[in-house]
Design a protein around this motif. Structure first.
Motif, PDB file in Angstrom:
ATOM      1  N   GLY A   1      -1.804   5.357   1.616  1.00  0.00           N
ATOM      2  CA  GLY A   1      -2.427   3.970   1.436  1.00  0.00           C
ATOM      3  C   GLY A   1      -2.984   3.576   2.634  1.00  0.00           C
ATOM      4  O   GLY A   1      -3.053   4.130   3.887  1.00  0.00           O
ATOM      5  N   ALA A   2      -3.494   2.329   2.406  1.00  0.00           N
ATOM      6  CA  ALA A   2      -4.413   1.827   3.559  1.00  0.00           C
ATOM      7  C   ALA A   2      -3.395   1.043   4.777  1.00  0.00           C
ATOM      8  O   ALA A   2      -3.939   1.301   5.919  1.00  0.00           O
TER       9      ALA A   2
ATOM     10  N   CYS B   1       0.870  -1.185  -0.129  1.00  0.00           N
ATOM     11  CA  CYS B   1      -0.112  -0.080  -0.001  1.00  0.00           C
ATOM     12  C   CYS B   1       0.675   1.180   0.081  1.00  0.00           C
ATOM     13  O   CYS B   1       1.998   1.461   0.592  1.00  0.00           O
TER      14      CYS B   1
ATOM     15  N   GLN C   1      -7.462  -4.882   4.853  1.00  0.00           N
ATOM     16  CA  GLN C   1      -7.111  -4.604   3.626  1.00  0.00           C
ATOM     17  C   GLN C   1      -6.768  -5.663   2.891  1.00  0.00           C
ATOM     18  O   GLN C   1      -5.889  -6.626   3.445  1.00  0.00           O
TER      19      GLN C   1
ATOM     20  N   ASP D   1      -2.932  -1.029  -3.329  1.00  0.00           N
ATOM     21  CA  ASP D   1      -3.797  -0.395  -3.457  1.00  0.00           C
ATOM     22  C   ASP D   1      -3.178   0.772  -4.225  1.00  0.00           C
ATOM     23  O   ASP D   1      -3.808   2.082  -4.435  1.00  0.00           O
TER      24      ASP D   1
END
Length: 394
Positions: free
Chosen positions: A20-21, A15, A212, A216
């Motif tokens: 990002g996550a 990510c 998640q 991503d």
């Protein structure tokens, strides 16, 4: 020497750094989770069966410092008897950890080991928090401390890798990754708990957790025209852009390794064997050529040819160096076997994790396509290349 059997190989999603996550998930938590998942994936082993753990990390400091290879075993709830260490060979750290763990098994020193990697580029920036190049040596060998982007420009300029070719390569990386996501081919990913901090009405933050389950950073809407509009970021009139460079990423990965005796004892189903691993130095100011020198050395050691290899994972630190390496090795006609799910330009390059991450991806693809031999390779900051040969088990 004995064979080293890989009995599980998994990764978290990769990510985007800072956006990002996984940006609020500590790297030690991320690593502890995927270590537990690697054990559970075997279906037979328990943490107490592990002799030792080696974890790659390119910048082992701050939240990923203090020997994260040992600390994460305890965060994961492994028995106190499971030892751990951290290894750093920059971009190949995760693969180096797998190789070292495999060597323990090959030598008869251990029966069950784990190799993996972790990097949170959100928590610890590229270069670390307090870089201190040697003042006198830097005058003689400034290339050792050069920006990786500058080395990518050097490769592009010295070996005539055009901006158009770099952008076309980057576009294909994004398209392959987008297709792989759509088709569900990233079977090596374990849905991962991620943290986020929510601002409450009283001005305090509450920590929440969500799952998640995908990388991503993939940009499915990428176009060649859009890539062509991006400006060069490392040199005036350069050709290396954010679009044809790897994404800075957070992630972790882990691989379980067992001896033949342990495979029989625990009733394990081997995925593959690590057959060969090698490293080699190259000029620091063109460190990206690493795969172009490491892969021929690997194949010579294994007495094999490029035509013997069914799948390749060549890390896309930059399109310029990946393309140069592919051309120099002589496998440009095998693009349908190279980074078939996309590469680091689309999926990210979480530094010390990448070697372990690519191992998980390569083995998943070898199983899916029934490929007997696969090679993983990458360039390494400071001027090196690494490459490993894996053989699929029947």
């Amino acid at each position: 020497m004995r064979d080293a059997y890989i009995v599980s190989s998994v990764r978290t999603p990769g990510c985007r750094r800072g956006k990002g996550a996984l940006k609020d998930t500590r790297p030690d938590d991320l690593l502890a989770f995927i270590m537990k998942a690697a054990v559970e994936k075997t279906g037979k082993l328990e943490p107490k069966d592990i002799d030792d753990v080696m974890i790659g990390c390119s910048f082992p400091e701050a939240e990923q410092g203090l020997n994260i290879g040992r600390l994460a075993t305890q965060i994961a709830g492994f028995p106190i008897t499971v030892s751990g260490a951290t290894v750093n060979r920059f971009c190949s750290s995760g693969l180096e950890a797998i190789a070292l763990s495999s060597l323990r098994v090959m030598a008869g020193w251990s029966e069950v080991t784990m190799g993996g990697g972790v990097e949170s580029m959100t928590y610890v920036p590229m270069g670390g928090n307090l870089p201190r190049p040697h003042p006198e040596h830097a005058k003689v060998h400034a290339d050792l401390y050069a920006s990786m982007g500058i080395t990518a420009e050097n490769v592009a300029n010295r070996y005539q890798v055009t901006r158009e070719d770099q952008d076309a390569f980057a576009y294909e990386s994004q398209m392959k990754a987008a297709k792989a996501q759509k088709e569900g081919w990233f079977t090596e990913i374990v849905p991962t708990p991620a943290a986020k901090y929510v601002l409450e009405d009283n001005g305090t933050y509450t920590k929440e957790t969500f799952i998640q389950d995908f990388d991503d950073g993939v940009r499915a809407t990428t176009t060649k025209e859009g890539l062509a509009k991006l400006r060069a970021v490392f040199a005036v009139n350069g050709s290396v852009t954010a679009g044809n460079s790897s994404q800075t990423t957070d992630g972790a990965a882990a691989t379980m390794i067992a001896s033949g005796e342990a495979v029989k004892q625990y009733g394990l189903k081997p995925i593959a064997k690590l057959k060969m691993y090698t490293t080699v130095g190259c000029a620091p100011d063109e460190m990206g050529v690493g795969p172009a020198v490491a892969i021929p050395k690997l194949l010579k050691l294994a007495n094999m040819k490029t035509s013997d290899i069914g799948l390749w994972e060549i890390n896309e630190a930059f399109a310029s160096q990946a393309l140069y390496s592919i051309r120099t090795i002589g496998i440009e006609d095998q693009m349908d076997r190279i980074n078939i799910n996309g590469g680091a330009i689309a999926l990210g390059h979480p530094l010390g994790c990448t070697g372990a991450k690519l191992c998980a991806t390569l083995l998943a693809n070898m199983r899916r396509k029934g490929v007997k031999y696969g090679v993983e390779s990458m360039c390494i900051g400071g001027g090196m290349g690494a490459a490993a040969l894996f053989e699929l088990c029947d």
